[in-house]
Design a protein around this motif. Structure first.
Motif, PDB file in Angstrom:
ATOM      1  N   LEU A   6      21.194  12.143  93.431  1.00 54.31           N
ATOM      2  CA  LEU A   6      20.383  10.984  93.059  1.00 54.31           C
ATOM      3  C   LEU A   6      21.261   9.797  92.703  1.00 54.31           C
ATOM      4  O   LEU A   6      22.393   9.962  92.233  1.00 54.31           O
ATOM      5  CB  LEU A   6      19.486  11.335  91.866  1.00 54.31           C
ATOM      6  CG  LEU A   6      18.446  12.436  92.092  1.00 54.31           C
ATOM      7  CD1 LEU A   6      17.657  12.696  90.816  1.00 54.31           C
ATOM      8  CD2 LEU A   6      17.505  12.074  93.231  1.00 54.31           C
ATOM      9  N   PRO A   7      20.758   8.580  92.894  1.00 53.59           N
ATOM     10  CA  PRO A   7      21.529   7.383  92.523  1.00 53.59           C
ATOM     11  C   PRO A   7      21.637   7.253  91.006  1.00 53.59           C
ATOM     12  O   PRO A   7      20.854   7.830  90.248  1.00 53.59           O
ATOM     13  CB  PRO A   7      20.705   6.244  93.126  1.00 53.59           C
ATOM     14  CG  PRO A   7      19.308   6.783  93.202  1.00 53.59           C
ATOM     15  CD  PRO A   7      19.455   8.252  93.502  1.00 53.59           C
ATOM     16  N   ASP A   8      22.609   6.469  90.561  1.00 51.96           N
ATOM     17  CA  ASP A   8      22.831   6.305  89.123  1.00 51.96           C
ATOM     18  C   ASP A   8      21.627   5.709  88.402  1.00 51.96           C
ATOM     19  O   ASP A   8      21.444   5.934  87.205  1.00 51.96           O
ATOM     20  CB  ASP A   8      24.059   5.418  88.887  1.00 51.96           C
ATOM     21  CG  ASP A   8      25.355   6.137  89.249  1.00 51.96           C
ATOM     22  OD1 ASP A   8      25.338   7.378  89.330  1.00 51.96           O
ATOM     23  OD2 ASP A   8      26.377   5.455  89.465  1.00 51.96           O
ATOM     24  N   ALA A   9      20.784   4.975  89.135  1.00 55.55           N
ATOM     25  CA  ALA A   9      19.595   4.396  88.501  1.00 55.55           C
ATOM     26  C   ALA A   9      18.659   5.483  87.976  1.00 55.55           C
ATOM     27  O   ALA A   9      17.865   5.237  87.055  1.00 55.55           O
ATOM     28  CB  ALA A   9      18.856   3.511  89.502  1.00 55.55           C
ATOM     29  N   SER A  10      18.782   6.680  88.506  1.00 51.55           N
ATOM     30  CA  SER A  10      17.908   7.777  88.079  1.00 51.55           C
ATOM     31  C   SER A  10      18.230   8.266  86.680  1.00 51.55           C
ATOM     32  O   SER A  10      17.451   9.030  86.102  1.00 51.55           O
ATOM     33  CB  SER A  10      18.030   8.953  89.065  1.00 51.55           C
ATOM     34  OG  SER A  10      17.632   8.568  90.362  1.00 51.55           O
ATOM     35  N   THR A  11      19.350   7.847  86.127  1.00 56.17           N
ATOM     36  CA  THR A  11      19.681   8.255  84.754  1.00 56.17           C
ATOM     37  C   THR A  11      18.705   7.665  83.743  1.00 56.17           C
ATOM     38  O   THR A  11      18.709   8.080  82.577  1.00 56.17           O
ATOM     39  CB  THR A  11      21.106   7.821  84.377  1.00 56.17           C
ATOM     40  OG1 THR A  11      21.236   6.393  84.546  1.00 56.17           O
ATOM     41  CG2 THR A  11      22.139   8.523  85.253  1.00 56.17           C
ATOM     42  N   ALA A  12      17.863   6.748  84.186  1.00 59.70           N
ATOM     43  CA  ALA A  12      16.854   6.185  83.281  1.00 59.70           C
ATOM     44  C   ALA A  12      15.925   7.273  82.756  1.00 59.70           C
ATOM     45  O   ALA A  12      15.345   7.129  81.670  1.00 59.70           O
ATOM     46  CB  ALA A  12      16.044   5.109  84.005  1.00 59.70           C
ATOM     47  N   ALA A  13      15.780   8.366  83.509  1.00 58.20           N
ATOM     48  CA  ALA A  13      14.899   9.461  83.088  1.00 58.20           C
ATOM     49  C   ALA A  13      15.660  10.577  82.389  1.00 58.20           C
ATOM     50  O   ALA A  13      15.062  11.605  82.053  1.00 58.20           O
ATOM     51  CB  ALA A  13      14.165  10.026  84.303  1.00 58.20           C
ATOM     52  N   GLU A  14      16.969  10.404  82.158  1.00 60.25           N
ATOM     53  CA  GLU A  14      17.791  11.449  81.555  1.00 60.25           C
ATOM     54  C   GLU A  14      18.084  11.144  80.093  1.00 60.25           C
ATOM     55  O   GLU A  14      18.048   9.983  79.661  1.00 60.25           O
ATOM     56  CB  GLU A  14      19.115  11.605  82.315  1.00 60.25           C
ATOM     57  CG  GLU A  14      18.967  11.893  83.802  1.00 60.25           C
ATOM     58  CD  GLU A  14      18.354  13.254  84.082  1.00 60.25           C
ATOM     59  OE1 GLU A  14      18.304  14.100  83.159  1.00 60.25           O
ATOM     60  OE2 GLU A  14      17.916  13.467  85.234  1.00 60.25           O
ATOM     61  N   LEU A  15      18.381  12.182  79.335  1.00 56.90           N
ATOM     62  CA  LEU A  15      18.788  11.988  77.944  1.00 56.90           C
ATOM     63  C   LEU A  15      20.087  11.190  77.900  1.00 56.90           C
ATOM     64  O   LEU A  15      21.032  11.485  78.633  1.00 56.90           O
ATOM     65  CB  LEU A  15      18.995  13.350  77.265  1.00 56.90           C
ATOM     66  CG  LEU A  15      17.771  14.254  77.147  1.00 56.90           C
ATOM     67  CD1 LEU A  15      18.163  15.579  76.512  1.00 56.90           C
ATOM     68  CD2 LEU A  15      16.675  13.576  76.340  1.00 56.90           C
ATOM     69  N   GLY A  16      20.124  10.181  77.047  1.00 57.66           N
ATOM     70  CA  GLY A  16      21.313   9.354  76.929  1.00 57.66           C
ATOM     71  C   GLY A  16      21.524   8.429  78.094  1.00 57.66           C
ATOM     72  O   GLY A  16      22.548   7.724  78.158  1.00 57.66           O
ATOM     73  N   HIS A  17      20.581   8.404  79.055  1.00 61.44           N
ATOM     74  CA  HIS A  17      20.690   7.553  80.249  1.00 61.44           C
ATOM     75  C   HIS A  17      22.050   7.709  80.922  1.00 61.44           C
ATOM     76  O   HIS A  17      22.677   6.739  81.341  1.00 61.44           O
ATOM     77  CB  HIS A  17      20.434   6.091  79.881  1.00 61.44           C
ATOM     78  CG  HIS A  17      19.110   5.865  79.226  1.00 61.44           C
ATOM     79  ND1 HIS A  17      17.907   6.134  79.857  1.00 61.44           N
ATOM     80  CD2 HIS A  17      18.788   5.437  77.977  1.00 61.44           C
ATOM     81  CE1 HIS A  17      16.903   5.862  79.026  1.00 61.44           C
ATOM     82  NE2 HIS A  17      17.403   5.443  77.881  1.00 61.44           N
ATOM     83  N   SER A  18      22.481   8.952  81.030  1.00 61.60           N
ATOM     84  CA  SER A  18      23.793   9.252  81.616  1.00 61.60           C
ATOM     85  C   SER A  18      23.748  10.624  82.264  1.00 61.60           C
ATOM     86  O   SER A  18      22.947  11.488  81.861  1.00 61.60           O
ATOM     87  CB  SER A  18      24.873   9.214  80.530  1.00 61.60           C
ATOM     88  OG  SER A  18      26.094   9.769  81.004  1.00 61.60           O
ATOM     89  N   TRP A  19      24.632  10.845  83.259  1.00 59.49           N
ATOM     90  CA  TRP A  19      24.727  12.167  83.888  1.00 59.49           C
ATOM     91  C   TRP A  19      25.504  13.137  83.015  1.00 59.49           C
ATOM     92  O   TRP A  19      25.460  14.336  83.253  1.00 59.49           O
ATOM     93  CB  TRP A  19      25.389  12.073  85.258  1.00 59.49           C
ATOM     94  CG  TRP A  19      24.612  11.337  86.301  1.00 59.49           C
ATOM     95  CD1 TRP A  19      25.060  10.321  87.091  1.00 59.49           C
ATOM     96  CD2 TRP A  19      23.248  11.576  86.706  1.00 59.49           C
ATOM     97  NE1 TRP A  19      24.072   9.897  87.956  1.00 59.49           N
ATOM     98  CE2 TRP A  19      22.946  10.655  87.739  1.00 59.49           C
ATOM     99  CE3 TRP A  19      22.258  12.468  86.292  1.00 59.49           C
ATOM    100  CZ2 TRP A  19      21.698  10.618  88.359  1.00 59.49           C
ATOM    101  CZ3 TRP A  19      21.015  12.419  86.901  1.00 59.49           C
ATOM    102  CH2 TRP A  19      20.743  11.501  87.925  1.00 59.49           C
ATOM    103  N   ARG A  20      26.232  12.660  82.050  1.00 62.54           N
ATOM    104  CA  ARG A  20      26.948  13.490  81.067  1.00 62.54           C
ATOM    105  C   ARG A  20      27.754  14.620  81.726  1.00 62.54           C
ATOM    106  O   ARG A  20      27.624  15.792  81.385  1.00 62.54           O
ATOM    107  CB  ARG A  20      25.969  14.076  80.044  1.00 62.54           C
ATOM    108  CG  ARG A  20      25.224  13.005  79.251  1.00 62.54           C
ATOM    109  CD  ARG A  20      24.585  13.573  78.005  1.00 62.54           C
ATOM    110  NE  ARG A  20      23.477  14.453  78.313  1.00 62.54           N
ATOM    111  CZ  ARG A  20      22.872  15.243  77.417  1.00 62.54           C
ATOM    112  NH1 ARG A  20      23.308  15.286  76.167  1.00 62.54           N
ATOM    113  NH2 ARG A  20      21.864  16.004  77.752  1.00 62.54           N
ATOM    114  N   GLN A  21      28.585  14.250  82.671  1.00 60.07           N
ATOM    115  CA  GLN A  21      29.328  15.274  83.408  1.00 60.07           C
ATOM    116  C   GLN A  21      30.356  15.988  82.534  1.00 60.07           C
ATOM    117  O   GLN A  21      30.605  17.186  82.724  1.00 60.07           O
ATOM    118  CB  GLN A  21      29.991  14.658  84.636  1.00 60.07           C
ATOM    119  CG  GLN A  21      28.986  14.252  85.705  1.00 60.07           C
ATOM    120  CD  GLN A  21      29.632  13.966  87.038  1.00 60.07           C
ATOM    121  OE1 GLN A  21      30.821  13.705  87.135  1.00 60.07           O
ATOM    122  NE2 GLN A  21      28.835  14.019  88.102  1.00 60.07           N
ATOM    123  N   LEU A  22      30.963  15.281  81.589  1.00 64.14           N
ATOM    124  CA  LEU A  22      31.908  15.946  80.691  1.00 64.14           C
ATOM    125  C   LEU A  22      31.205  17.012  79.855  1.00 64.14           C
ATOM    126  O   LEU A  22      31.720  18.125  79.672  1.00 64.14           O
ATOM    127  CB  LEU A  22      32.598  14.922  79.786  1.00 64.14           C
ATOM    128  CG  LEU A  22      33.652  14.036  80.443  1.00 64.14           C
ATOM    129  CD1 LEU A  22      34.208  13.025  79.432  1.00 64.14           C
ATOM    130  CD2 LEU A  22      34.798  14.886  81.014  1.00 64.14           C
TER     131      LEU A  22
END
Length: 283
Positions: free
Chosen positions: A221-237
């Protein structure tokens, strides 16, 4: 050749044979096709729905989430089921009786489960890319897959082996399946976790299912999809950290549990399990 090399070579050969056998068995082919058809069909009908408060397709968000769920189910339930089944029919006892047999057996199961998961993944991904808009993989996504998939297996397969070692009958696997389905329900696989109560969010984030789903969404998914995620981030670490902790815990616990289980395997134990399985309640 060293014992490790012999076990690895034997295990790869065994796993390859077992994987090829799944393509010649109607039941196994059904286990590949039915979940793929069900999932892709569900996502297809979700394609015009959007995540509340965004213009993100719910179908596009759900499909990669289920890829992560598939890794978790393969590592936990498939490994546990195979181990319990092989204990019941004596396959594990025969492996124990041959030199390097247990090591080769475990390598074979890793190859088998990995191959089955890859086949299921492709059966879901290929039609999904044509039916659902908004999915794409860039160079960064491919790099993420290179560490996420192996780490996901290492985080879940040892735990699946532990489950298979402590459960004495395939009929009792439902005791694990029900909590796992509940965990999937709160892990943001089919609906954003941000819609869950805070305490459920905390519970979900303590287990690999949520992080594997999040990691797969970051790939497709594109980075804009982080709007629906906790912290608005993919949190890969954080994804790598939590999965790494589960991997370490599993790799520490699984060998001890497997050794204990192997020591207890005997012809009389296999016979007792068979007799118990053949018994039927009267009345």
């Amino acid at each position: 050749m060293s014992s490790i090399g012999t076990a690895a070579r034997t295990g790869f050969a065994r796993g390859g044979i077992e994987l090829r056998q799944t393509f010649s068995n109607v039941t196994d082919l059904w286990t590949y096709l039915f979940p793929a058809v069900l999932l892709v069909g569900t996502v297809f009908f979700m394609r015009n729905a959007t995540v509340p408060g965004t213009d993100i397709s719910l179908g596009a968000r759900t499909l990669p989430s289920t890829f992560g769920m598939g890794i978790a189910f393969a590592g936990l339930m498939t490994v546990a089921t195979l181990l319990v089944t092989d204990r019941e029919d004596g396959t594990l006892l025969r492996a124990k009786a041959t030199p390097n047999g247990m090591s080769g057996y475990l390598v074979g199961k890793i190859v088998l489960v990995g191959g089955m998961t890859a086949c299921s993944f492709l059966l879901q991904l290929v039609p999904g890319l044509f039916l659902v808009d908004g999915l794409s993989v860039d160079a960064g996504g491919w790099l993420t897959l290179l560490w996420l998939v192996p780490l996901g297996f290492v985080a879940t397969m040892p735990l699946g082996a532990v489950i298979g070692s402590v459960i004495d009958s395939a009929r009792n696997l439902g005791l694990i399946m029900l909590p796992l389905i509940g965990l999937v329900a709160i892990s943001g696989i089919f609906y954003p976790i941000s819609a869950m109560p805070g305490w459920l969010q905390g519970v979900a984030q303590g287990f690999p299912v949520y992080w594997l789903g999040l990691g797969m969404r970051s790939v497709f998914l594109p980075d804009a999809s982080t709007a629906a995620e906790l912290g608005h981030s993919w949190r890969q670490l954080e994804t790598a950290g939590v999965l790494g902790l589960w991997a370490v815990a599993g790799l520490i616990l699984a060998p001890a549990v497997l050794r204990r289980m192997a020591r207890r395997e005997s012809g009389s134990a296999v016979a007792a399990r068979r007799e118990k399985a053949m018994q039927r309640p009267v009345g």
